[in-house]
Write a protein that holds these residues in place. Sequence first.
Motif, short mmCIF file in Angstrom:
data_model
loop_
_atom_site.label_atom_id
_atom_site.label_comp_id
_atom_site.label_asym_id
_atom_site.label_seq_id
_atom_site.Cartn_x
_atom_site.Cartn_y
_atom_site.Cartn_z
N UNK A 192 114.96 -40.30 3.24
CA UNK A 192 115.87 -41.01 4.67
C UNK A 192 114.64 -42.08 5.46
N UNK A 193 114.34 -40.98 5.88
CA UNK A 193 113.53 -41.18 7.12
C UNK A 193 112.07 -42.70 7.05
N UNK A 194 111.92 -42.42 5.71
CA UNK A 194 110.69 -43.11 5.41
C UNK A 194 111.54 -44.63 5.04
N UNK A 195 112.62 -44.21 4.11
CA UNK A 195 113.22 -45.92 4.18
C UNK A 195 113.90 -45.99 5.76
N UNK A 196 114.09 -45.81 6.20
CA UNK A 196 114.22 -45.51 7.42
C UNK A 196 113.87 -46.60 8.85
N UNK A 198 117.26 -56.29 -2.27
CA UNK A 198 116.35 -56.07 -3.60
C UNK A 198 114.89 -55.47 -2.80
N UNK A 199 114.65 -55.67 -1.48
CA UNK A 199 113.28 -55.47 -0.97
C UNK A 199 113.71 -54.15 -0.38
N UNK A 200 115.00 -53.77 -0.16
CA UNK A 200 114.65 -52.26 0.41
C UNK A 200 114.45 -51.60 -1.18
N UNK A 201 115.18 -51.66 -2.30
CA UNK A 201 115.11 -51.05 -3.94
C UNK A 201 113.30 -51.04 -3.93
N UNK A 202 113.21 -52.27 -3.71
CA UNK A 202 111.39 -52.11 -4.20
C UNK A 202 110.86 -50.97 -3.16
N UNK A 203 110.94 -51.07 -2.33
CA UNK A 203 110.26 -50.20 -0.80
C UNK A 203 110.57 -48.79 -1.49
N UNK A 215 108.76 -47.30 -4.49
CA UNK A 215 106.75 -47.76 -3.63
C UNK A 215 106.96 -46.39 -3.20
N UNK A 216 107.66 -45.73 -2.71
CA UNK A 216 107.43 -44.55 -1.92
C UNK A 216 107.89 -43.52 -2.53
N UNK A 217 108.71 -43.57 -3.73
CA UNK A 217 110.06 -42.53 -4.21
C UNK A 217 108.85 -41.82 -4.65
N UNK A 218 107.69 -42.14 -5.62
CA UNK A 218 106.61 -41.55 -6.33
C UNK A 218 105.89 -40.31 -6.09
#
Length: 376
Positions: free
Chosen positions: A32-36, A278-283, A286-289
């Motif tokens: 969540x922190x990375x997403x924010x 869509x860009x949020x999902x792409x981000x 990218x960071x999930x792995x």
Amino acid sequence: MRNPFAATIGFGLALAGCIMAVTLAVGFWQFTAVKRETISRTLDTAISVGIYVNEQRARQLEQISRDLAANTDFTGWIIQSVDAGSAITETRDVTAIRSALDQRRRDAALDAIALLDAKGKLVAEVGDTFLGEHVLGSLPVVTRSRAELVQASVTLDDDARLPVVTVTPIKRDADLKALLVTGLRMPADLSKAISGAAGVDVALIAIEPTGPTVVDSTLTQSGSEQLAATIEQDRKRWTNAAPSNFEISIDAQAWPARAAPLQAGGRKAFLVALVPPAQIQALLHAVAPALIVAMFSALVLLVTLVAAFWRNGVAPLTDIANLSERATHGDFALEVKPQGFVLIRRLGTLLNFLLRELDRYRVPHGVPRRRSTDNL
């Protein structure tokens, strides 16, 4: 007899469950922190690019205006023409002034130019009509330029152009003689340029008495209308204070957004940056792995530490506890194998010494001595 390992095993399973829960909670928090933070940085970039572009337009216009004001022939003629109508307005040749201003406007590639006298009264205005749509003498930027005798710029909240306007004082010695007002329209497709540099959608908003208007936008027509409707619902917040982060629903999807006010005289103009879902999902993809690897590594490390603690702490203490329980029933012919952490080994050695002493003095007569090593 109660299984001596039951409580220990239960404790171990509970501890492992707690570790798993904490690891997952920390991982979710980090995710969540990375997403924010990623969204925040993306919006910051868009706003910074937009503000920079707008400031560059103002700097360009200020330099053009300074060059005009530095032309002594032009400013001398302007002062003479303005002074000519100070006493008798009919003697001022407004047609000649307009012609001269229009020539300078064309030479400098300006969209509009106007001349005010020292009192802020309009003398002449040529070019695009956006200057004529405002009472120039009442604009705060004009008031400031008259009072402080400094050049000043502003972004007007025009519903179709959001022009940058610069007011340059024309002086003779230390006396203000006139004010030169120059303007540049917003470049075509400015929002596309900002969007391309920042990688998000961008909208330029003018908030007028009749309601918010999307002047330029990379959103769809429907998206622009929904954005304007969202602003209209809370117009007081936008007109009385500078909003920052907010969220807008476009086509039933949540769009994180950030707004920053452009310089505005009298009313408000804003730059709004929006991150498409869509860009949020792409981000996130990218960071999930990286986050999954980090969570797995943290889990392995925690399990390793718990296993080491169990082997060197819990297990030896369990042996000592079991042996001590048997000793309470008079069975002193026991010996625990010292193992684990240093303090636990010392405790095992001391317990073995005590058991040997008790066994020496309390073995029944005629019963052969025996020693057994329990490694429970």
